[in-house]
Write a protein that holds these residues in place. Structure first.
Motif, PDB file in Angstrom:
ATOM      1  N   ASP A 198      -2.321  -1.725   8.009  1.00  0.00           N
ATOM      2  CA  ASP A 198      -1.010  -1.213   7.620  1.00  0.00           C
ATOM      3  C   ASP A 198      -0.125  -0.891   8.817  1.00  0.00           C
ATOM      4  OD1 ASP A 198      -1.556  -1.122   4.740  1.00  0.00           O
ATOM      5  OD2 ASP A 198      -3.004   0.419   5.279  1.00  0.00           O
ATOM      6  N   ASN A 207       0.864  -1.179   0.000  1.00  0.00           N
ATOM      7  CA  ASN A 207       0.000   0.000   0.000  1.00  0.00           C
ATOM      8  C   ASN A 207       0.900   1.229   0.000  1.00  0.00           C
ATOM      9  OD1 ASN A 207      -2.031   1.888   0.254  1.00  0.00           O
ATOM     10  ND2 ASN A 207      -2.297   1.556   2.450  1.00  0.00           N
ATOM     11  N   GLN A 261      -3.494   4.992   5.074  1.00  0.00           N
ATOM     12  CA  GLN A 261      -3.313   3.713   5.753  1.00  0.00           C
ATOM     13  C   GLN A 261      -4.509   3.388   6.628  1.00  0.00           C
ATOM     14  OE1 GLN A 261       0.524   4.793   7.603  1.00  0.00           O
ATOM     15  NE2 GLN A 261       1.416   3.118   6.440  1.00  0.00           N
TER      16      GLN A 261
END
Length: 568
Positions: free
Chosen positions: A204, A167, A199
């Protein structure tokens, strides 16, 4: 030009100013035009690629339409430049344009398209004469380069191959003007920040980390930065305080040296100037640092040195709050809140937009850093942040009116002995919404207040004695922490701390450890205080209510009593 030339030097200066202005405006207009053309062509190219090559991978498609957008955008800019249309930009962002000639629509589009650039460049170009506009832009660029080089030098990131499962978090530049206490510009700051809002918590990342020094310690970063800086301080012979993780002192030696870390700002003080300079030099070898000299302005705190001691206030911060509320020229009032004021949770019409209320109350809460006289009023207002009403906002305005008449008030630190004493008080069942009590205390080191609090208790007390005991327990815990902090600073008390209380029943219970059915539920708090008294860690004594300094933290007072306690 409309004015007469008075000399060759002035003519040359005006010509240079015009060159700066034209160059600045051309940069802005070409960037604006190129951005618009590029956006339009890139969007069109993306659709063409998808229609003509439906099986093309996303990465190839992106590279293809960006190439087309850049190529055609460059061609069109060159064509427009050759026609001389860029000369029109001379008055585009002028300080005083002719009426009706400012391209408002295009300016608003640019501000929506590039809000960061609009705030960093266009707004500041308008706020200053033309001759300084390009200089301001260059200073902004210099700050960008400086910050980027510092990040590279500190190895703030590690380049790794891209994986499809990653990501990717973008970043952006944040520009800020750092000002002095008098409002003048100290320096231009540019920060490259990650867009952490891309995030998701739990997916994350699992935790956040941003330590800051405690308020009481100041009155005397991210995890990677904090760990690296802390580790380096340990190699220089410092130890981290157990009482406050942002406080560092030398592990050995008779000289006093204190280092306070607030994210990336540092306060360094001590009684040996040579040792202070050696520490600054050692830190400069490892980190990019700038020595700002003697402490005069720090996080909104203005520090003034006098022959009798040090005066700390937040007059500039208070002035900015008044400006935010459009109350710069309001009529002052003598006290922040009336003794008869009792705010109800759902009293009055709710504010249609509580943003200003929350912003002002948050600012007032930070102002209590050096203004204990508004602590009770601000604590009361903080309890209505969720759904503030018009009566609540009226109290905010009264506090601001009080500040308007006491802008230079603050804390004056004088030289004196090393001994602690605290005043503890409680207003039993004072909150009409839930009948909880309000605790207030203030702790002095010598004659200087270093810690204070106005806070509503977490549970309902069944008697005033119970409420007072809870207040005593809270104050005793704060004094224990401060005593440990003083030990870390190699400061040792010359006598046991004194805890002053105006409740005779609470004092009688402390001297006679006999419990019955009405007091056994407060036995834990009693034993906490009793243990400290038995060991000689502190002494509990009685004080008349008229001299109870903590009274100002528990309730609204009349003008005479409020002024008397404020000056003590």
């Amino acid at each position: 030009m409309c004015t007469k030339p008075t000399g060759s030097s002035q003519i040359q200066e005006r010509e240079e100013d015009a060159e700066w202005t034209i160059e600045s405006n051309i940069i802005f207009f070409t960037d604006l035009l190129f951005a618009g053309i590029t956006d339009a062509i890139s969007g069109f190219s993306q659709h063409v690629v998808v229609l003509l090559f439906p099986k093309t991978t996303p990465s190839i498609a992106v590279e293809f339409f960006f190439f087309i957008a850049f190529f055609f955008g460059s061609v069109m800019i060159a064509a427009i430049s050759s026609l001389g249309l860029l000369c029109f930009t001379t008055n585009f962002w002028a300080l005083e344009p002719s009426p009706g000639k400012r391209p408002i629509g295009l300016q608003k589009w640019f501000q929506r398209r590039h809000p960061a650039r609009a705030r960093a460049g266009v707004h500041q170009v308008q706020a200053r004469p033309k001759a300084r506009s390009s200089k301001l832009l260059l200073e902004g660029v210099d700050s960008q380069v400086e910050d980027f080089q510092a990040l590279e030098k500190q190895k703030a990131w590690t380049l790794v191959p891209y994986q499809p499962s990653m990501n990717v978090v973008g970043c952006k530049w944040v520009f800020k003007l750092k000002k002095n206490a008098n409002g003048s510009v100290s320096r231009h700051k540019a920060r490259l920040v990650a867009k952490g809002f891309h995030q998701e918590a739990g997916l994350d990342y699992d935790e956040t980390f941003s330590p800051v020094v405690k308020h009481s310690t100041v009155r005397l970063a991210p995890r990677a930065w904090n760990e690296r800086f802390t580790t380096h301080l340990l190699t220089l012979g410092f130890v981290q305080s157990l009482a406050d993780t942002s406080l560092f002192v030398p592990a050995s030696g008779s000289d006093l040296l204190i280092l306070l870390l607030y994210v990336d700002d540092i306060i360094l003080t001590g009684n040996n100037l040579l040792l202070i300079q050696q520490t600054i030099t050692a830190l400069g070898h490892e980190f990019n640092m700038k020595d700002l000299g003697e402490l005069t302005y720090f996080l909104g705190l203005q520090v003034q040195y006098t022959s009798s001691g040090i005066h700390v206030n937040q007059s500039k911060y208070a002035t900015d709050l008044l400006a935010k509320a459009s109350m710069t020229h309001c009529e002052p009032c003598p006290i922040p809140c009336l003794p008869t004021t009792k705010l109800l949770k759902f009293d009055g019409v709710p504010l249609s937009d509580p943003t200003l209320y929350r912003s002002l109350v948050g600012g007032l809460q930070y102002l209590t850093f050096s203004r204990p006289d508004i602590a009770f009023a601000v604590n009361t207002l903080c309890q209505f942040m969720h759904t503030p009403t018009e009566p609540h906002f009226a109290v905010v305005k009264r506090v601001l009116r009080y500040l308007a008449g006491t802008l230079t008030h603050g804390i004056h630190f004088t030289y004196g002995g090393v001994h602690l004493q605290a005043y503890s008080d409680d207003d039993w069942a004072s909150d009409v919404n839930d009948r909880r009590s309000t605790t207030g205390y203030v702790v002095f080191l010598g004659n200087n207040p270093i810690s204070w609090c106005a806070k509503k208790q977490s549970t309902v007390s069944r008697s005033s004695t119970e409420a007072e005991y809870r207040a005593l327990a809270i104050t005793a815990a704060e004094m224990s922490w401060l005593r440990q902090l003083l030990r870390n600073l190699h400061l040792f008390l010359d006598r046991p701390p004194i805890l002053w209380c105006d409740n005779i029943s609470a004092l009688a219970l402390a001297s006679n450890p006999v419990f019955h059915a009405r007091t056994k539920h407060i036995e834990i708090d009693f034993h906490f205080i009793r243990e400290r008294v038995t060991r000689g860690d502190m002494v509990v004594s009685h004080i008349p209510s008229s001299n109870q300094l903590a009274d100002i933290f528990t309730k609204g007072l009349h003008t005479s009593q409020f002024s008397y306690l404020r000056e003590l």
